[in-house]
Scaffold this active site. Structure first.
Site, short mmCIF file in Angstrom:
data_model
loop_
_atom_site.label_atom_id
_atom_site.label_comp_id
_atom_site.label_asym_id
_atom_site.label_seq_id
_atom_site.Cartn_x
_atom_site.Cartn_y
_atom_site.Cartn_z
N SER A 90 109.55 51.97 49.49
CA SER A 90 110.73 51.13 49.37
C SER A 90 110.57 50.30 48.12
O SER A 90 109.53 49.64 47.93
CB SER A 90 110.89 50.22 50.59
OG SER A 90 111.69 49.09 50.29
N CYS A 92 118.27 47.90 46.83
CA CYS A 92 117.54 49.07 47.31
C CYS A 92 117.03 49.95 46.17
O CYS A 92 117.80 50.69 45.54
CB CYS A 92 118.39 49.90 48.26
SG CYS A 92 117.49 51.27 49.03
#
Length: 340
Positions: A91, A253
């Site tokens: 991530s 993100c």
């Protein structure tokens, strides 16, 4: 007080997305590689993830990053992302949180003006360059793992919206990228609940209708997230990644933005040297630069660099009482949504 397990954590957020970092209390996880260790958590012993993520010690709107010794000599640290549904391989926002914690807490030496940190993740090595001044990590740039397209404009049958189109791409995990106007919504804070609900539903439908398998890491074989997107201009995109069991990423993100970059490259909408702006639901921004082109298992791929910021806002310790009847954690649909 008698605890049979004690964990120390740093509270960190990246553009509003909470990515806590376990800094003490876990020596290691079985497995030769970081991918093996992630699979051990997901397939053999899930107790640590449940302990830190589920109520009453955790909550839905966060991730927890497990720091581990690296399994590869090039890396200085390894980490695995623990989230509401399972452990995940990579991530961008969490990586930025990890680097910020490692440097600002003195776990790795900070060198000004730039400190380079190589991280061992289940998706591969990630090189981070932190811009530092006065003991502060001002921003972190991540040379992400190569990102590539599986399929463009895949038709997905839905009950609510008819046939919609999704791009399936890898940016560290597999994403389905869906233009948000196809579901009649805009990316805005007041739509976050509905975006989360629809994203979780679409994830299930897409995994029923589309099969993926990473050419190098066969265990990465499902679409992990749905990212809704909206093109603001040629180099600016609003992004909203939806995460099981039902919430939206507060940050732009990094892995999803990398996957989006791969789709734009495949359509010849960007070229090497271009830098996109990915803007989150609450207005936070990442810069996403196309560094170069490569291949992954014969597939054309892009080399993204994602730059963002994180802040440490607290330090805390949790423990597990051996008599606690809620040691395994719990979920309620009022918070976790129908996907729980």
């Amino acid at each position: 007080m008698r605890w049979k397990k004690t964990l120390q954590m740093a509270d960190v957020h990246c553009e509003g997305e909470i990515g806590k970092v376990i800094t003490g209390g876990v020596i290691d996880i079985p497995g030769k590689t970081m991918l093996d260790k992630m699979n051990y958590i997901n397939e053999v012993d899930d107790s640590l993830r449940r302990l830190v993520i589920l109520e009453p010690r955790g909550c839905l709107q966060m991730s927890v990053n497990l720091l581990l010794p690296p399994t590869r000599p090039e890396a200085q640290a390894g980490f695995i992302v623990l989230q509401a549904d399972k452990a995940h391989p990579m991530s961008g926002s969490n990586c930025i949180c990890v680097v910020t914690a490692l440097l600002e807490l003195g776990m790795l030496e900070m060198v000004e003006p730039v400190t380079t940190v190589v991280l061992d993740t289940p998706a591969g090595l990630v090189t981070a360059r932190a811009r530092c001044a006065d003991g502060r990590c001002q921003s972190v740039s991540l040379d992400m793992v190569p990102s590539f397209v599986e399929q463009l404009d895949v038709p997905i049958e839905t009950a609510d919206f008819g046939v919609i189109k999704a791009d399936i791409a890898f940016g560290g995990v597999y994403y389905a990228l869906v233009d948000v106007d196809q579901i009649g919504l805009s990316i805005a804070p007041e739509n976050a609940r509905e975006l989360a609900t629809q994203g979780v539903r679409l994830k299930g439908l897409i995994n029923q209708q589309v099969k993926v398998s990473h050419p190098l890491f066969k265990a990465l074989d499902e679409v992990a997230y749905v990212m809704f997107r909206h093109r603001v201009d040629r180099l600016t995109y609003q992004t909203c990644t939806t995460l099981p069991p039902g919430r939206v990423d507060r940050s732009p993100c990094g892995t999803g933005s990398s996957a989006n970059l791969a789709t734009l490259s495949a359509r010849n909408l960007v070229e090497v040297g271009d830098a996109l702006t990915s803007r989150s639901t609450i207005g936070g921004e990442f810069q996403v630069e196309l560094l170069g082109l490569t291949t992954v298992g014969g597939k054309p791929a892009v080399l993204p660099r994602v730059t963002g910021r994180a802040w440490i806002y607290g330090l805390h310790q949790i423990g597990l009482d051996p008599d606690d009847p809620l040691a395994a954690g719990f979920m309620l649909s009022d918070t976790w949504g129908e996907g729980f």
